[in-house]
Motif scaffolding. Structure first.
Motif, PDB file in Angstrom:
ATOM      1  N   THR A 178     -51.759 -19.599  -5.107  1.00  0.00           N
ATOM      2  CA  THR A 178     -51.638 -18.347  -5.865  1.00  0.00           C
ATOM      3  C   THR A 178     -52.218 -17.178  -5.078  1.00  0.00           C
ATOM      4  OG1 THR A 178     -51.743 -19.598  -7.936  1.00  0.00           O
ATOM      5  CG2 THR A 178     -52.175 -17.218  -8.061  1.00  0.00           C
ATOM      6  N   THR A 222     -50.112 -16.455  -1.836  1.00  0.00           N
ATOM      7  CA  THR A 222     -48.873 -15.756  -2.180  1.00  0.00           C
ATOM      8  C   THR A 222     -49.154 -14.270  -2.394  1.00  0.00           C
ATOM      9  OG1 THR A 222     -47.882 -17.711  -3.190  1.00  0.00           O
ATOM     10  CG2 THR A 222     -47.014 -15.573  -3.888  1.00  0.00           C
ATOM     11  N   LYS A 223     -50.203 -13.974  -3.157  1.00  0.00           N
ATOM     12  CA  LYS A 223     -50.554 -12.571  -3.406  1.00  0.00           C
ATOM     13  C   LYS A 223     -50.883 -11.843  -2.104  1.00  0.00           C
ATOM     14  CE  LYS A 223     -53.285 -11.446  -6.777  1.00  0.00           C
ATOM     15  NZ  LYS A 223     -52.549 -10.421  -7.534  1.00  0.00           N
ATOM     16  N   PRO A 272     -56.171  -8.696 -12.231  1.00  0.00           N
ATOM     17  CA  PRO A 272     -56.386  -7.692 -13.279  1.00  0.00           C
ATOM     18  C   PRO A 272     -56.342  -8.350 -14.667  1.00  0.00           C
ATOM     19  CG  PRO A 272     -54.174  -7.515 -12.375  1.00  0.00           C
ATOM     20  CD  PRO A 272     -54.908  -8.514 -11.530  1.00  0.00           C
ATOM     21  N   PRO A 273     -56.826  -7.651 -15.685  1.00  0.00           N
ATOM     22  CA  PRO A 273     -56.804  -8.203 -17.040  1.00  0.00           C
ATOM     23  C   PRO A 273     -55.397  -8.680 -17.404  1.00  0.00           C
ATOM     24  CG  PRO A 273     -58.033  -6.148 -17.001  1.00  0.00           C
ATOM     25  CD  PRO A 273     -57.426  -6.298 -15.632  1.00  0.00           C
ATOM     26  N   GLY A 274     -55.336  -9.838 -18.039  1.00  0.00           N
ATOM     27  CA  GLY A 274     -54.043 -10.383 -18.430  1.00  0.00           C
ATOM     28  C   GLY A 274     -53.383 -11.213 -17.341  1.00  0.00           C
ATOM     29  N   PHE A 275     -54.034 -11.346 -16.200  1.00  0.00           N
ATOM     30  CA  PHE A 275     -53.453 -12.152 -15.119  1.00  0.00           C
ATOM     31  C   PHE A 275     -53.177 -13.557 -15.632  1.00  0.00           C
ATOM     32  CE2 PHE A 275     -53.357 -14.979 -11.543  1.00  0.00           C
ATOM     33  CZ  PHE A 275     -52.661 -14.257 -10.583  1.00  0.00           C
ATOM     34  N   SER A 276     -51.952 -14.060 -15.443  1.00  0.00           N
ATOM     35  CA  SER A 276     -51.597 -15.347 -16.059  1.00  0.00           C
ATOM     36  C   SER A 276     -50.525 -16.097 -15.273  1.00  0.00           C
ATOM     37  CB  SER A 276     -51.144 -15.119 -17.500  1.00  0.00           C
ATOM     38  OG  SER A 276     -50.172 -14.098 -17.575  1.00  0.00           O
ATOM     39  N   THR A 277     -50.430 -15.847 -13.981  1.00  0.00           N
ATOM     40  CA  THR A 277     -49.386 -16.474 -13.166  1.00  0.00           C
ATOM     41  C   THR A 277     -49.997 -17.454 -12.176  1.00  0.00           C
ATOM     42  OG1 THR A 277     -48.034 -14.494 -13.392  1.00  0.00           O
ATOM     43  CG2 THR A 277     -47.463 -15.997 -11.593  1.00  0.00           C
ATOM     44  N   LYS A 278     -49.317 -18.547 -11.977  1.00  0.00           N
ATOM     45  CA  LYS A 278     -49.802 -19.568 -11.044  1.00  0.00           C
ATOM     46  C   LYS A 278     -48.666 -20.000 -10.130  1.00  0.00           C
ATOM     47  CE  LYS A 278     -50.698 -23.763 -12.622  1.00  0.00           C
ATOM     48  NZ  LYS A 278     -51.428 -24.798 -13.396  1.00  0.00           N
ATOM     49  N   VAL A 279     -48.977 -20.168  -8.861  1.00  0.00           N
ATOM     50  CA  VAL A 279     -48.054 -20.798  -7.920  1.00  0.00           C
ATOM     51  C   VAL A 279     -48.591 -22.194  -7.653  1.00  0.00           C
ATOM     52  CG1 VAL A 279     -47.028 -20.698  -5.616  1.00  0.00           C
ATOM     53  CG2 VAL A 279     -47.480 -18.578  -6.886  1.00  0.00           C
ATOM     54  N   SER A 280     -47.762 -23.210  -7.808  1.00  0.00           N
ATOM     55  CA  SER A 280     -48.229 -24.577  -7.584  1.00  0.00           C
ATOM     56  C   SER A 280     -47.211 -25.343  -6.752  1.00  0.00           C
ATOM     57  CB  SER A 280     -48.493 -25.277  -8.919  1.00  0.00           C
ATOM     58  OG  SER A 280     -47.367 -25.199  -9.756  1.00  0.00           O
TER      59      SER A 280
END
Lengths: 284, 284
Positions: free
Chosen positions: B134, B137-138, B104-112
């Motif tokens: 990422t 995980t979702k 969604p708009p503003g999405f800014s998370t990363k799994v690394s």
């Protein structure tokens, strides 16, 4: 009189306890802490109790969120005292894992948020919010609460947590708890214990100053002007100012000139102690 | 004869369906895919059916895991055909979100994941495994399955997923499914559709060559020596070799000299098509 509080130290035992509550149809709230429990934390436990049938408090001093020159080793630790206070406040369970339970050998995963974290506390504390996001993701997935409560004193942290919880679809509601203050306005913080008596006398000027900014903004003064005046005031009182900022309360984007809804946030050093605080500016 | 398969497109609808199964005491397995369904995917659905009462297959071509010069836009898409095949194979539900539902708009998370991802496919595909970690995980937190099934063809990916699932305490069991091959040994892949008839004739040499490496290793030939011979063979057949590697099957650490248990992994380009494959070397 301190009651005893049940304490678990492993993910397995935590999940067993939470599963039993779920089986009985009870809801669960989590209050993550790093210990050094004060009335601010206890207010979050009280809030949690009003929102769920059972309250888990976690106690873990998370090495990932401290910088190499920060106070990880000095951070105050007294689990027995914390456990008694949390029990009295109505927490049902203390989850106090050790570092090996949280970060087993080979641990190599990071959760990071690119937006919201670049400036304010993120500027002076590189990797801090990655450490917060990683440990909070783990705590939320370990406990699987219905709600998790975080203090508004760490306002930027609260927004970061809401962001990655939404972005990663972690099935929990994040709730912010209001800041608890001393009679003179100083926001409660585990780090207040570091203040010398002389510093403690000066410390409330932080809150007074950001309240002045909020008042000025409410009267129509420009954001840059008001925050610059606040920086001058704090420096003249002996604080080393990290930032005084007027920001959008949801996005933390900088605001300039006259504002409507906003948040005033500040971080300062007083001697060796870093203090943060923030206050809302209501929409006019 | 294709049956219809129920399809949901939102996290809300997915969770509603899974919750109803949970309510009835049923277990759930998830098979994440990017569509372009072939017999390899269907074998994962069959495996999932043997492990859980209900099988959800997800279909999402994840933009985050494609590089700027890779084939995101060209990636084969035919949801109706995929849905029919998945239904026939026994999947109970298709979860096919659009990009706006996932990011969604503003999405800014990363799994690394910092370990396991630096070389092999990670070297030539920067950010690829961040994108995988990422989105997976979702998907895992959206569906909350008991088990999730991933093909061993993406062997490095499988290890990366097992790592972050452990590290973040995602409550799911990750299960690897064996590679399905054409009669001539070519591992099934959605990208095989890109091969010209001439390239398709050559393509099985990839599998033959890494099997030769495994045979050589089993006979005591050194890892560096065997993989170098394989590279020469592949290049002489017209492949552009990204890597041929002999690795520890759990840590992916490079192995040299004679080995016991190992995994032989290779990635090559044949014309415009990138192919990967891997085979085990049993402990002697």
């Amino acid at each position: 009189m301190a009651r005893s509080i049940d304490t678990v130290r492993t993910v397995h035992d935590l999940r067993t306890r939470v599963a039993a509550w779920r089986e009985a149809g009870e809801t669960v709230a989590l209050v993550p802490t790093m210990g050094a429990i004060h009335a601010g934390h206890l207010s979050l436990v009280t809030l949690a109790n009003s929102l769920a049938d059972r309250v888990v408090t976690s106690l873990f001093v998370n090495p990932l969120q401290f910088g190499p020159r920060e106070d990880f080793h000095a951070y105050p630790r007294d689990e027995a005292r914390d456990a008694a206070a949390l029990s009295d406040a109505g927490s049902d369970l203390l989850y106090a894992p050790d570092a090996g339970e949280m970060y087993p050998p080979g641990f190599s995963t990071k959760v990071s948020v690119s937006d919201l974290t670049e400036d304010l506390c993120g500027a002076s504390r590189p990797n801090h919010f990655d450490g917060v996001a990683t440990v909070v993701t783990k705590l939320l997935l370990q406990c699987a609460p219905d709600k998790a409560i975080f203090g508004e004193k760490d306002y930027q942290q609260l927004l970061v947590i809401k962001r990655f919880v939404r972005d990663l679809n972690i099935p929990v509601e994040i709730v912010g708890g209001a800041i608890v203050r001393e009679a003179d306005g100083l926001a409660l913080s585990s780090r207040n214990a570091y203040l010398s008596p002389a510093e403690r006398t000066i410390a409330p000027v932080l809150h007074q100053t950001i309240c002045q900014v909020a008042d000025d903004l409410a009267k129509g003064r420009g954001a840059d002007d008001a925050s610059e005046a606040a920086r001058f005031k704090l420096e003249s009182e002996g604080f080393r100012v990290d930032y005084v900022a007027v920001r959008d309360p949801e996005t933390l984007k900088p605001l300039h000139g006259p504002v409507t809804a906003a948040r005033v946030l500040a971080a300062v050093h007083l001697g060796k102690t870093r203090l943060i605080d923030n206050v809302p500016v209501p929409a006019r």
